[in-house]
Design an enzyme around this catalytic site. Structure first.
Site, PDB file in Angstrom:
ATOM      1  N   LYS A 125       8.524 -31.693 -19.643  1.00 12.88           N
ATOM      2  CA  LYS A 125       9.406 -31.426 -20.784  1.00 12.88           C
ATOM      3  C   LYS A 125       9.844 -29.965 -20.751  1.00 12.88           C
ATOM      4  O   LYS A 125       9.020 -29.071 -20.482  1.00 12.88           O
ATOM      5  CB  LYS A 125       8.654 -31.746 -22.091  1.00 12.88           C
ATOM      6  CG  LYS A 125       9.528 -31.651 -23.337  1.00 12.88           C
ATOM      7  CD  LYS A 125       8.765 -32.107 -24.592  1.00 12.88           C
ATOM      8  CE  LYS A 125       9.646 -32.068 -25.829  1.00 12.88           C
ATOM      9  NZ  LYS A 125       8.972 -32.557 -27.047  1.00 12.88           N
ATOM     10  N   SER A 181      11.244 -35.981 -29.855  1.00 11.69           N
ATOM     11  CA  SER A 181      12.075 -35.083 -29.084  1.00 11.69           C
ATOM     12  C   SER A 181      11.860 -35.202 -27.572  1.00 11.69           C
ATOM     13  O   SER A 181      12.702 -34.740 -26.811  1.00 11.69           O
ATOM     14  CB  SER A 181      11.804 -33.635 -29.504  1.00 11.69           C
ATOM     15  OG  SER A 181      10.451 -33.287 -29.270  1.00 11.69           O
ATOM     16  N   SER A 229       6.760 -36.767 -31.453  1.00 14.17           N
ATOM     17  CA  SER A 229       7.687 -36.652 -30.323  1.00 14.17           C
ATOM     18  C   SER A 229       7.178 -37.168 -28.986  1.00 14.17           C
ATOM     19  O   SER A 229       7.949 -37.254 -28.031  1.00 14.17           O
ATOM     20  CB  SER A 229       8.121 -35.198 -30.154  1.00 14.17           C
ATOM     21  OG  SER A 229       9.121 -34.913 -31.082  1.00 14.17           O
TER      22      SER A 229
END
Ligand code: GLN
Length: 497
Positions: free
Chosen positions: A76, A157, A181
């Protein structure tokens, strides 16, 4: 050569010499290029990945072993990676190249894994759709069967990590979870994701959102991979003052253990939020639990309904404070030709942050202002403590773990996400935020498909602090009753086409 395997399958093939890590990495890089349209990666680190693969091959040849040696991962874009652009998908960090490595990614590198690149995400991890990224929307390789024209949102997210993992553009990936997330995108994609106990993974080098809630964790294709990844990512770190100084067990030892007699709490009051589809999935999950020998216990944790309001006070407050450092002076984006220092701040932050981030900064600054601090922030912290107590007294003192849906419904379309108000978007976190608010672990895993759209639906198991082993034990028994692969079959087909 086939890719798209789990960690242990890849490890077996690397060890047996079926393919080298360089061959494997090259094939992943090709596939990422081929499926660029998903926008799962915002930075692909091809050269570095090939160098890491070469080193992994040397180690494998010399007989070295390790759960993640030579395993290609997606990271990420919120983890600082040394000498590799790290943006948290915000314009304000769009030119930021860290001089250091986050502890979690360093742990994964030390374990011999290969980083393919940085995955797309909602700007600064604020969102549930990966549609607020500075680099554009990310897509799941799915279509809803009742609405095949619309592109499907990967959740957020950590949507890029979920899309990359399910589309087989990496073996597994890292996410971060402040209010859901990891679990919500994992649920949308039909993957497994765990948000560990607060403090289990170091936050050092993770671009901060809300410091008392943020936790690192993996998004993977199955429970075993999740256990392998978490073990590698976690561990005490003196560089994070909230890091827990506890031994990290080999979570794979918890897999395949009997769950007979374990008590699973079902907070029935929460289920009123679900439609027939959601209730059907909960019924299926309950049947599975009974089949594997667990005892279902109705529990009433009425305070859970206050988690979302408490979260949306605490998270923006902490975000507004954390993001104050992004002012165009020290690093990151700086606006051109400002008229003085104040104008520099204003222009840089106005141009550098997207709408959702600005909304949170405004809300957070208001919440923390001297006239409102007690009314909002102090009160939210008190509510946080009440929810914790309620969970102990009415939850964990009676049951081993608690099961809830992960999300209200299946993945929504990008089109629908654009029509959602911020409040509607915030409501999609209603089941996930509690685990962050009280700092306990929660793992999400798929159960079945929604009836109309044939998209994955998941449940999460929430455990007491440091009950990760127990959560893996329950999840691995549960997983055996769910046909994960058939859940994702249609995606595989569309990706391999
Ligand atoms: N969707 C939640 C939010 O926007 C959670 C985000 C997260 O976990 N990083 O705040």
């Amino acid at each position: 050569m086939s890719i798209g395997k789990t960690i242990s399958e890849v490890r077996k093939s690397l060890k047996s010499g079926e393919y080298t890590c360089k061959e494997l990495t090259r094939s992943y890089l090709d596939k990422i290029e081929k499926h660029k349209n998903l926008n799962a990666y915002v930075t692909v680190t091809a050269d570095k990945a090939m160098e890491q693969a070469e080193i992994a091959d040397q180690k494998i040849r010399s007989g070295e072993d390790g759960d993640l040696l030579g395993v290609p991962l997606g990271i990420k874009d919120l983890y600082c990676t040394k000498d590799i652009r790290t943006t948290s998908c915000s314009k304000i960090l769009s030119n930021f190249v860290p001089k250091y490595e986050s502890t979690v990614t360093q742990n994964l590198l030390d374990a011999g894994s290969v980083f393919l690149g940085k995955t797309n995400m909602d700007e600064l991890a604020m969102g549930s759709s990966t549609t607020t990224s500075y680099f554009g929307n990310c897509y799941l390789p799915y279509r809803a069967s009742d609405n095949p024209d619309d592109e499907i949102c990967p959740g957020g997210s950590s949507g890029g990590s979920a899309a990359a993992t399910v589309a087989d553009l990496c073996v597994a990936s890292t996410g971060s979870d402040t209010g859901g997330s990891i679990r919500q995108p994992a649920a949308f994609a039909g993957l497994v994701g765990i948000k560990p106990t607060y403090g289990l993974c170091s936050r050092y080098g993770m671009i901060a959102f809300a410091s008392s809630l943020d936790q690192a964790g993996p998004i993977t294709k199955n429970v075993e991979d999740c256990a392998i990844m978490l073990r590698a990512m976690a561990g005490y770190d003196p560089k994070d003052s909230t890091s827990l100084n506890v031994d990290i067990p080999d979570y794979t030892k918890s897999l395949n253990k009997s769950v007979k007699g374990l008590k699973i709490g079902i907070p029935e009051n929460l289920l009123s939020m679900l439609d027939d589809d959601g209730l059907n999935i909960i019924d299926t999950a309950k049947k599975i639990l009974v089949d594997i020998g667990c005892e279902l216990v109705s529990i009433d944790i009425s305070s859970m309904e206050y988690s979302l309001p408490a979260y949306y006070i605490i998270a923006p407050a902490e975000a507004s404070s954390n993001l104050a450092r992004l002012d165009g002076v020290r690093y990151g984006y700086r606006s051109d030709n400002p008229r003085g220092i104040e104008d520099l701040y204003v222009k840089t932050r106005t141009e550098g942050f997207g709408d959702e981030v600005q909304r949170r900064i405004l809300a957070g600054t208001y919440i923390l202002s001297s006239g409102h601090y007690d009314a909002y922030y102090t009160r939210a912290l008190k509510i946080r403590q009440l929810i914790k107590n309620d969970f102990i007294n009415n939850g964990f003192s009676k049951v081993d773990a608690i099961m809830t849906p992960t999300t209200i419904g299946p993945a929504f379309s990008i089109k629908n996400s654009k029509n959602m108000t911020p409040i509607q978007m915030y409501l999609s976190d209603v089941f996930t935020v509690t685990a962050n608010v009280i700092g306990v672990p929660a793992i999400s895993l798929p159960v079945g498909l929604s009836r109309n759209s044939l998209l994955p639906m998941s449940v999460q198991f929430i455990g007491n602090r440091l009950s990760e082993e127990l959560l893996f034990q329950i999840s691995s028994a549960f997983e055996k009753e769910v046909c994960f692969d058939s859940l994702r079959m249609n995606i595989r087909r569309s990706i391999d086409a």
